[in-house]
Design an enzyme around this catalytic site. Structure first.
Site, PDB file in Angstrom:
ATOM      1  N   THR A  92       4.498  -3.593 -15.773  1.00 21.13           N
ATOM      2  CA  THR A  92       4.576  -3.053 -17.138  1.00 21.13           C
ATOM      3  C   THR A  92       6.039  -2.971 -17.581  1.00 21.13           C
ATOM      4  O   THR A  92       6.397  -3.425 -18.678  1.00 21.13           O
ATOM      5  CB  THR A  92       3.909  -1.668 -17.210  1.00 21.13           C
ATOM      6  OG1 THR A  92       2.531  -1.817 -16.855  1.00 21.13           O
ATOM      7  CG2 THR A  92       4.020  -1.064 -18.594  1.00 21.13           C
ATOM      8  N   SER A 108       3.682  -6.374  -9.645  1.00 21.15           N
ATOM      9  CA  SER A 108       3.661  -4.998  -9.110  1.00 21.15           C
ATOM     10  C   SER A 108       3.239  -5.006  -7.641  1.00 21.15           C
ATOM     11  O   SER A 108       2.266  -5.683  -7.278  1.00 21.15           O
ATOM     12  CB  SER A 108       2.624  -4.153  -9.857  1.00 21.15           C
ATOM     13  OG  SER A 108       3.064  -3.839 -11.143  1.00 21.15           O
ATOM     14  N   ALA A 109       3.915  -4.198  -6.834  1.00 14.80           N
ATOM     15  CA  ALA A 109       3.638  -4.168  -5.388  1.00 14.80           C
ATOM     16  C   ALA A 109       2.258  -3.607  -5.059  1.00 14.80           C
ATOM     17  O   ALA A 109       1.645  -4.002  -4.066  1.00 14.80           O
ATOM     18  CB  ALA A 109       4.705  -3.323  -4.696  1.00 14.80           C
ATOM     19  N   CYS A 149      -6.216  -0.046 -16.825  1.00 16.97           N
ATOM     20  CA  CYS A 149      -5.356   0.438 -17.909  1.00 16.97           C
ATOM     21  C   CYS A 149      -6.116   0.533 -19.219  1.00 16.97           C
ATOM     22  O   CYS A 149      -5.777   1.304 -20.092  1.00 16.97           O
ATOM     23  CB  CYS A 149      -4.169  -0.489 -18.103  1.00 16.97           C
ATOM     24  SG  CYS A 149      -3.186  -0.600 -16.642  1.00 16.97           S
ATOM     25  N   THR A 181      19.007   4.413  -9.915  1.00 13.16           N
ATOM     26  CA  THR A 181      19.144   4.408  -8.452  1.00 13.16           C
ATOM     27  C   THR A 181      18.000   3.623  -7.809  1.00 13.16           C
ATOM     28  O   THR A 181      16.829   3.850  -8.118  1.00 13.16           O
ATOM     29  CB  THR A 181      19.164   5.861  -7.924  1.00 13.16           C
ATOM     30  OG1 THR A 181      20.250   6.532  -8.572  1.00 13.16           O
ATOM     31  CG2 THR A 181      19.350   5.910  -6.422  1.00 13.16           C
TER      32      THR A 181
HETATM   33  N1  PLP Z   1      -0.553  -7.288 -15.266  1.00 11.62           N
HETATM   34  C1  PLP Z   1      -1.742  -7.417 -14.666  1.00 11.62           C
HETATM   35  C2  PLP Z   1      -2.422  -8.744 -14.656  1.00 11.62           C
HETATM   36  C3  PLP Z   1      -2.339  -6.291 -14.077  1.00 11.62           C
HETATM   37  O1  PLP Z   1      -3.536  -6.410 -13.485  1.00 11.62           O
HETATM   38  C4  PLP Z   1      -1.658  -5.048 -14.132  1.00 11.62           C
HETATM   39  C5  PLP Z   1      -2.284  -3.827 -13.565  1.00 11.62           C
HETATM   40  O2  PLP Z   1      -3.442  -3.557 -13.796  1.00 11.62           O
HETATM   41  C6  PLP Z   1      -0.423  -4.988 -14.763  1.00 11.62           C
HETATM   42  C7  PLP Z   1       0.104  -6.129 -15.319  1.00 11.62           C
HETATM   43  C8  PLP Z   1       0.344  -3.696 -14.869  1.00 11.62           C
HETATM   44  O3  PLP Z   1       0.746  -3.256 -13.607  1.00 11.62           O
HETATM   45  P1  PLP Z   1       1.480  -1.831 -13.457  1.00 11.62           P
HETATM   46  O4  PLP Z   1       0.538  -0.827 -14.015  1.00 11.62           O
HETATM   47  O5  PLP Z   1       1.688  -1.703 -11.971  1.00 11.62           O
HETATM   48  O6  PLP Z   1       2.750  -1.912 -14.215  1.00 11.62           O
END
Ligand code: PLP
Length: 383
Positions: A76, A201-202, A327, A239
């Site tokens: 994000t 994202s990890a 989300c 940091t």
């Molecule tokens: N992009 C994709 C394809 C995702 O599945 C997600 C998480 O659901 C994200 C971006 C956003 O990840 P984060 O919430 O870790 O920033």
């Protein structure tokens, strides 16, 4: 039964449990390397060196140059940084083309930083795959300065032809952003670093939440995702969280060295599951069935009943699945991904997303199929 979770967990596209190797790496780094890497003594310098070693290893795994790797809080933040940069750096008269099945972090960042006048939506086919000839024609028109197309979709698992998109963009000198959040850790990483801009994202591949990686293309002079100190070579102030980076690297290294792939010549467990479901419920529809999809994901349109009722009933039976993107789950209305694929709202409201992980067993898949059949019978007997 899936290890590390108390119930069969089928929502790995929302997040994954921390992998044991990531936990171990985090604990070791938090115990030994907790100092602020910017501090002026030797223990801090050692942390700084470890971050740079991790950067080098990420660059090796992704196939890019070390200085292109920026550690951040995840996809994000990454998408917001890319669109904020594009809004200021690209010629104001040229448009940015976005795949309509992107995650909300891309769509909302694009809307916010560019506004409707600078945005064009790419054409997708009924499986949600970007139409390459239409993209090629659009780029040939010379009005587009940048393109954003993800590697794999979080709701459907549908893979995008991101290598071809990257090549088209490169040939037209157009910037390209690839959200690789659902690809990284599930499919080989080695070519991702060549795509252009890349975000991930990890926690989607066994790493900790709130940490991630951004690759910026070498020609993107002046890119700064956050202003403040000179951390991350001036690209992202704040940091550094070395334990999180160490854990993310451990998880990715494990995923890369032990890929989850079906044995040669046989379908993956997800496909066995779909076969089981189709023979018990011929009226179930598999979303994006005509496209290549992630081995772990299947989105099903159930024959009747709203998806949240299926999810609640499966939860009662001990199976965790989702109605779609985590989300978007708090939002009203059916999924924008399914809408872009031409799926009617009344069908989209019956969609459930099932996403397995590295620790999911074949027995977990079989048990989930049995549970779905049982829930279907239960739902039919309700008024
Ligand atoms: N992009 C994709 C394809 C995702 O599945 C997600 C998480 O659901 C994200 C971006 C956003 O990840 P984060 O919430 O870790 O920033």
């Amino acid at each position: 039964m899936s290890k590390g979770t108390s119930v069969p967990y089928f929502d790995h596209n929302a997040t994954t449990p921390l992998s044991p190797c990531a936990r171990e790496a985090w604990l070791r780094a938090a115990g030994e390397s907790w100092q602020n890497p910017s501090s002026p003594y030797r223990d801090a310098a050692r942390v700084r060196v470890r971050i740079e070693d991790a950067r080098e290893e990420f660059a090796r795994l992704l196939g890019c140059r070390t200085e292109q790797v920026v550690f951040n809080s995840g996809a994000t933040e990454g998408a917001n940084a890319v669109f904020a940069h594009w809004a200021g750096a690209l010629p104001p008269g040229r448009k940015i083309a976005v795949n309509p099945t992107e995650h909300p972090c891309v769509i909302e960042a694009a809307r916010h930083f560019l506004g409707p006048g600078r945005l064009v939506w790419l054409e997708v086919d009924p499986d949600g795959v970007v139409r390459l000839p239409a993209l090629e024609a659009l780029l040939a028109g010379g009005t587009v300065a940048a393109v954003s197309v993800m590697a794999a979709n979080n709701e459907t698992g549908v893979l995008q032809p991101w290598r071809e998109v990257a090549a088209l963009c490169r040939s037209q000198r157009v910037a390209y952003h690839c959200d690789a959040s659902q690809w990284l850790g599930k499919l080989p990483a080695s070519e991702l670093g060549q795509a252009g801009w890349l975000t991930a994202s990890a926690h989607k591949f066994g790493g900790p939440k709130g940490t991630g990686v951004l690759i910026w293309p070498a020609q993107a002079e002046g890119f700064r995702s956050q202003r403040g100190g000179e951390q991350e070579h001036g690209r992202r102030a704040g940091t550094e969280d070395y334990p999180a980076v160490a854990a993310m690297l451990a998880a990715l290294s494990e995923a890369e060295s032990r890929p989850v792939q079906p044995a040669a010549g046989r379908p993956c467990w997800r496909d066995d599951f779909v076969g089981q479901i189709r023979s018990a419920m011929p009226d179930v529809r598999v979303v994006g069935a005509g496209a290549e999809r992630l081995w772990n994901t299947v989105s099903l349109i159930m024959p009747h009943g709203e998806n949240h009722r299926w999810v609640a009933k499966l939860d009662k039976r001990g199976f965790q699945v989702s109605t779609g993107s985590a989300c978007a789950a708090g939002r009203e209305g059916p999924s924008h991904v399914l809408a872009a694929m031409g799926i009617a709202p009344e069908e989209a409201r019956r969609a459930i997303r099932i996403s397995a992980g590295r620790e999911t067993t074949q027995d977990d898949w079989r048990a989930l199929a049995d549970a779905l059949v049982a829930v279907k019978a239960e739902m039919r007997s309700l008024p």
